[in-house]
Design a protein around this motif. Structure first.
Motif, PDB file in Angstrom:
ATOM      1  N   THR A  14       0.792  -1.209  -0.034  1.00 28.84           N
ATOM      2  CA  THR A  14      -0.020  -0.067   0.067  1.00 28.84           C
ATOM      3  C   THR A  14       0.984   1.470  -0.124  1.00 28.84           C
ATOM      4  O   THR A  14       0.633   2.156  -1.031  1.00 28.84           O
ATOM      5  CB  THR A  14      -0.889  -0.072   1.318  1.00 28.84           C
ATOM      6  N   TYR A  15       1.804   1.143   1.027  1.00 28.63           N
ATOM      7  CA  TYR A  15       2.718   2.414   0.903  1.00 28.63           C
ATOM      8  C   TYR A  15       3.735   2.425  -0.317  1.00 28.63           C
ATOM      9  O   TYR A  15       3.606   3.528  -0.856  1.00 28.63           O
ATOM     10  CB  TYR A  15       3.515   2.304   2.265  1.00 28.63           C
ATOM     11  N   ALA A  16       3.982   1.256  -0.765  1.00 30.97           N
ATOM     12  CA  ALA A  16       4.898   1.317  -2.133  1.00 30.97           C
ATOM     13  C   ALA A  16       4.143   1.991  -3.227  1.00 30.97           C
ATOM     14  O   ALA A  16       4.696   2.875  -4.050  1.00 30.97           O
ATOM     15  CB  ALA A  16       5.332   0.061  -2.366  1.00 30.97           C
ATOM     16  N   ILE A  17       2.822   1.649  -3.345  1.00 28.90           N
ATOM     17  CA  ILE A  17       2.046   2.126  -4.431  1.00 28.90           C
ATOM     18  C   ILE A  17       1.762   3.651  -4.535  1.00 28.90           C
ATOM     19  O   ILE A  17       2.048   4.423  -5.210  1.00 28.90           O
ATOM     20  CB  ILE A  17       0.691   1.457  -4.835  1.00 28.90           C
ATOM     21  N   GLY A  18       1.540   4.181  -3.207  1.00 23.20           N
ATOM     22  CA  GLY A  18       1.205   5.472  -3.107  1.00 23.20           C
ATOM     23  C   GLY A  18       2.795   6.329  -3.028  1.00 23.20           C
ATOM     24  O   GLY A  18       2.530   7.222  -3.706  1.00 23.20           O
ATOM     25  N   SER A  19       3.755   5.808  -2.788  1.00 20.29           N
ATOM     26  CA  SER A  19       4.935   6.504  -2.967  1.00 20.29           C
ATOM     27  C   SER A  19       5.410   6.604  -4.365  1.00 20.29           C
ATOM     28  O   SER A  19       6.024   7.597  -4.819  1.00 20.29           O
ATOM     29  CB  SER A  19       6.078   5.906  -2.073  1.00 20.29           C
ATOM     30  N   ASN A  20       5.362   5.408  -5.243  1.00 16.74           N
ATOM     31  CA  ASN A  20       5.904   5.420  -6.636  1.00 16.74           C
ATOM     32  C   ASN A  20       5.222   4.285  -7.028  1.00 16.74           C
ATOM     33  O   ASN A  20       5.631   2.996  -7.221  1.00 16.74           O
ATOM     34  CB  ASN A  20       7.450   5.485  -6.687  1.00 16.74           C
ATOM     35  N   GLU A  21       3.992   4.538  -8.080  1.00 14.20           N
ATOM     36  CA  GLU A  21       3.404   3.553  -8.440  1.00 14.20           C
ATOM     37  C   GLU A  21       4.044   2.779  -9.473  1.00 14.20           C
ATOM     38  O   GLU A  21       4.051   1.575  -9.601  1.00 14.20           O
ATOM     39  CB  GLU A  21       2.047   3.985  -9.195  1.00 14.20           C
TER      40      GLU A  21
END
Length: 358
Positions: free
Chosen positions: A229-236
């Motif tokens: 979840t955090y990874a997608i929001g940081s840089n999809e």
């Protein structure tokens, strides 16, 4: 004198450049807002906002007001837990309030009693079918299923069609509100069974909110679901290249938000002992504001459940504080609007500040 050298390449630690977590600032804001109402109450009315000042009353704190503060934000707080996950992926969910109304109407219709004081309840939605006095597990499962389906629809549109989350969830907001009105032609649904009413009785909404907050704090912090979840929001793009199935994960996140909205609808309808098509109005904006005030970045990738809970408490203190100061309800709505705008401005300021430090 303390040596600040790290020992690697001669690097030194500069305490002045240390970044405090966003939750610390939110906690300080909560304390300052509470102190403001305490001071105003003593200056204007000679009464305390949080403490017992009346003779013959045991206890240091005004426990009744403390209970009201957390109780009045617990249901929207449940929604905000789902909204938090959506925003962390860089999305948005505008459908929460309408989904609450639709879910509450449908779930309550499966929780009605067959008679009221010995008189047949002919106003029960499924009275002619004999679907009254049903086990409480049935309306609970119905509420969870309706909320989950709404979330899956949102997630499918966002993940697999490329429609912006704003448009996809805006469409669900309108459609769900229409479905809530259509279900009983705009008539309220009332008279639930005692077991259904117990779900939202007393301080149960608070217990449910706290339990879910702890659960999702642990999920986001320690599980693969949270890391993705955090990874997608940081840089999809980077998340996709690292092997994360971005589309499937977005579907899961919106489904989770819908499921939590279904739980909120279940608690709200059982607490009020009725369901109406106008329920949940503006809940989505309050939930978004709670998350953003709590440090969730609208750009995605930053924030925590703890911050969202603190943001919810700030909302509760402000609403209770205005009531304590005997200000009319429309002033509360005006200030809540200002809080929503201010929360976005604060998020933009945080983004700019973080960019300048890079």
């Amino acid at each position: 004198m303390t040596d600040t050298t790290h020992g690697i390449g001669g690097l030194t630690f500069d305490a002045s450049k240390r970044d405090w977590p966003p939750e610390a600032g939110v906690a300080i804001a909560l304390v300052l807002i509470t102190a403001t109402f305490e001071i105003l109450g003593r200056l204007i009315y000679g009464e305390s906002f949080l403490f017992n000042t009346r003779e013959g009353v045991d206890g240091l704190f005004n426990t009744q007001r403390l209970q009201v503060i957390i109780l009045q934000v617990s249901i929207i707080g449940i929604i905000s837990l789902g909204v938090t996950q959506v925003i962390l992926t860089g999305g948005i969910d505008l459908s929460s309030g309408s989904v609450v109304a639709m879910t509450a109407m449908i779930a309550m219709s499966f929780a009605q009693v067959g008679d009221i004081n010995g008189i047949p309840n002919s106003r029960a939605v499924f009275f002619d079918s004999g679907w009254v006095n049903l086990p409480v597990m049935l309306p609970v499962l119905v509420a969870l299923a309706v909320g989950l389906c709404a979330g899956l629809v949102n997630g499918a549109f966002v993940a697999y069609t490329g429609i912006p989350p704003f448009i996809a969830t805006l469409g669900m907001m309108v459609a769900a509100r229409g479905a809530a009105q259509w279900w009983t032609a705009g008539q309220p649904v009332s008279f639930p069974t005692e077991s259904y009413a117990a779900i939202g009785g007393g301080m149960m909404p608070v217990a449910i909110f706290v339990g879910l907050a702890i659960l999702f704090h642990l999920i986001l912090k320690y599980t693969v679901y949270g890391k993705h979840t955090y990874a997608i929001g940081s840089n999809e793009a980077a998340a996709r290249m690292s092997g994360i199935n971005v589309k499937r994960h977005k579907l899961m996140v919106y489904a989770m938000a819908g499921l939590l909205t279904g739980i909120a609808a279940l608690v709200l309808s059982s607490k009020n002992l009725t369901a109406q098509s106008g329920m949940g109005l503006m809940y989505e904006l309050d939930a978004i504001a709670m998350a953003v005030i709590g440090g969730i970045s609208l750009q995605g990738g930053r924030g925590s459940v703890l911050g969202t809970v603190l943001g919810a408490l700030i909302f509760g203190v402000i609403i209770s504080g205005f009531t304590f100061l005997k200000l009319d309800a429309y002033y509360q709505e005006m200030v809540k609007g200002g809080i929503i705008v201010g929360a976005v401005v604060l998020d933009q300021w945080r983004q700019g500040r973080a960019a300048r430090k890079m």
